[in-house]
Design a protein around this motif. Sequence first.
Motif, mmCIF file in Angstrom:
data_model
loop_
_atom_site.group_PDB
_atom_site.id
_atom_site.type_symbol
_atom_site.label_atom_id
_atom_site.label_comp_id
_atom_site.label_asym_id
_atom_site.label_seq_id
_atom_site.Cartn_x
_atom_site.Cartn_y
_atom_site.Cartn_z
ATOM 1 N N SER A 48 0.830 -1.205 0.000
ATOM 2 C CA SER A 48 0.000 0.000 0.000
ATOM 3 C C SER A 48 0.863 1.253 0.000
ATOM 4 O O SER A 48 2.015 1.227 0.435
ATOM 5 N N ALA A 92 0.116 5.251 1.237
ATOM 6 C CA ALA A 92 -0.954 5.883 2.011
ATOM 7 C C ALA A 92 -0.632 7.313 2.397
ATOM 8 O O ALA A 92 0.522 7.735 2.445
ATOM 9 N N ASP A 127 -1.528 8.971 5.782
ATOM 10 C CA ASP A 127 -2.040 8.507 7.073
ATOM 11 C C ASP A 127 -2.371 9.652 8.030
ATOM 12 O O ASP A 127 -1.723 10.705 8.012
ATOM 13 N N PHE A 138 -5.172 5.891 -0.861
ATOM 14 C CA PHE A 138 -5.530 5.130 0.341
ATOM 15 C C PHE A 138 -5.163 5.941 1.583
ATOM 16 O O PHE A 138 -4.097 6.575 1.633
ATOM 17 N N THR A 186 3.984 3.253 14.053
ATOM 18 C CA THR A 186 3.438 2.983 12.712
ATOM 19 C C THR A 186 4.557 2.634 11.732
ATOM 20 O O THR A 186 5.547 3.361 11.633
ATOM 21 N N ALA A 229 6.573 0.122 11.780
ATOM 22 C CA ALA A 229 7.742 -0.600 12.298
ATOM 23 C C ALA A 229 7.846 -1.994 11.661
ATOM 24 O O ALA A 229 8.940 -2.439 11.293
HETATM 25 P P1 AMP Z 1 2.304 -1.262 10.378
HETATM 26 O O1 AMP Z 1 2.371 -0.257 11.502
HETATM 27 O O2 AMP Z 1 3.603 -1.942 10.120
HETATM 28 O O3 AMP Z 1 1.145 -2.193 10.519
HETATM 29 O O4 AMP Z 1 2.035 -0.440 9.037
HETATM 30 C C1 AMP Z 1 1.368 0.790 9.011
HETATM 31 C C2 AMP Z 1 0.988 1.146 7.592
HETATM 32 O O5 AMP Z 1 0.069 0.181 7.094
HETATM 33 C C3 AMP Z 1 0.310 2.498 7.525
HETATM 34 O O6 AMP Z 1 1.130 3.411 6.822
HETATM 35 C C4 AMP Z 1 -1.021 2.232 6.815
HETATM 36 O O7 AMP Z 1 -1.258 3.132 5.784
HETATM 37 C C5 AMP Z 1 -0.886 0.819 6.276
HETATM 38 N N1 AMP Z 1 -2.155 0.075 6.356
HETATM 39 C C6 AMP Z 1 -3.089 0.125 7.349
HETATM 40 N N2 AMP Z 1 -4.133 -0.680 7.069
HETATM 41 C C7 AMP Z 1 -3.864 -1.259 5.859
HETATM 42 C C8 AMP Z 1 -4.561 -2.183 4.998
HETATM 43 N N3 AMP Z 1 -5.760 -2.679 5.323
HETATM 44 N N4 AMP Z 1 -3.950 -2.563 3.852
HETATM 45 C C9 AMP Z 1 -2.736 -2.075 3.525
HETATM 46 N N5 AMP Z 1 -2.045 -1.190 4.265
HETATM 47 C C10 AMP Z 1 -2.578 -0.778 5.420
#
Ligand code: AMP
Length: 303
Positions: free
Chosen positions: A8, A10, A12, A80, A232, A234
């Motif tokens: 993804s 994003a 955020d 997204f 976030t 990590a």
């Molecule tokens: P993590 O903290 O490693 O889980 O990753 C955080 C990132 O995951 C954030 O930048 C979000 O934009 C992304 N994220 C959150 N939910 C989803 C999802 N359903 N599909 C793909 N990416 C996501």
Amino acid sequence: MSILVVGSVALDYLETPYGVREKALGGSATFISIAARYLAPDVRFVGIVGGDFPQAHIDDLTARGIDLLGLERVPDGRTFSWGGRYHEDMNHRDTLYTELGVFAQFNPAIPDAWRRSDIVVLGNIHPSLQSHVLDQMEQPGVVICDTMNLWIDTSREALLDTIRRVDVLILNDQEARQLTGERNTVAAGRRLLDAGPSRVVVKKGEHGAMLLSRDGVFFAPAYPLDALKDPTGAGDTFAGGFAGALAASPARDDEAFRRAVVYGSVLASFCVEQFGVEGVAELDAERIAGRYRAFVEMVRYTP
Ligand code: AMP
């Protein structure tokens, strides 16, 4: 060695006890690529963004030497967006919202020239899309797969199909328990080894990461930090550091994977010190090497 990253992208909303960020650059592919690029010269990015995605982010990723040939832009769509809130105990977070935008139509097409990439990192996206990526690849050397609780809840069978085809599965302890029904994380990791991958990495946040394989178990603590601002990304950053370390050497023995776990932990430790990608965005080889040495020193002892 080349690393193909799919995931993804994003904008955020991040809220932790240390502050708030809006429209922060994020997404699994973003964190993975930025981290991997410090250790590997050829990082190939596959993702999708809308017309609202700032050109400055594209310029920044390009300036890092990340190849964006696989980044699809949909001018009349929205990028997204995910919103997350962390409480005092930052091991737990609430998802405030998930707005799929153009991500809902993501159908990753791998450019022909990238079908022969050495390492493939399947970032967190729907498992059937992860499988669709693998269908397009020609004999990748190592396939690394990350996932999240959402897919375990909603797309379990598709996830198990993907897992069957990967070499390394990376997930956190709660996800490992949820996926296997085992209460114990070592037992859960062993069950996952029976499901396809030759190696499973179970992350335990601030308590480190465990690597399981048929060769045995390796455990790396997390780098001890006194200032954690935003967790976030990590996990994704860990996967990027892990892949980058593998790309830096042709070795594929247990030692190589142990080193990759330590590099993943080192990169992730920088990530959580700042908001969003800020912590990994400003690194250089010297700072990474310094923390890697400190990490080795931290676990050294005389038997
Ligand atoms: P993590 O903290 O490693 O889980 O990753 C955080 C990132 O995951 C954030 O930048 C979000 O934009 C992304 N994220 C959150 N939910 C989803 C999802 N359903 N599909 C793909 N990416 C996501």
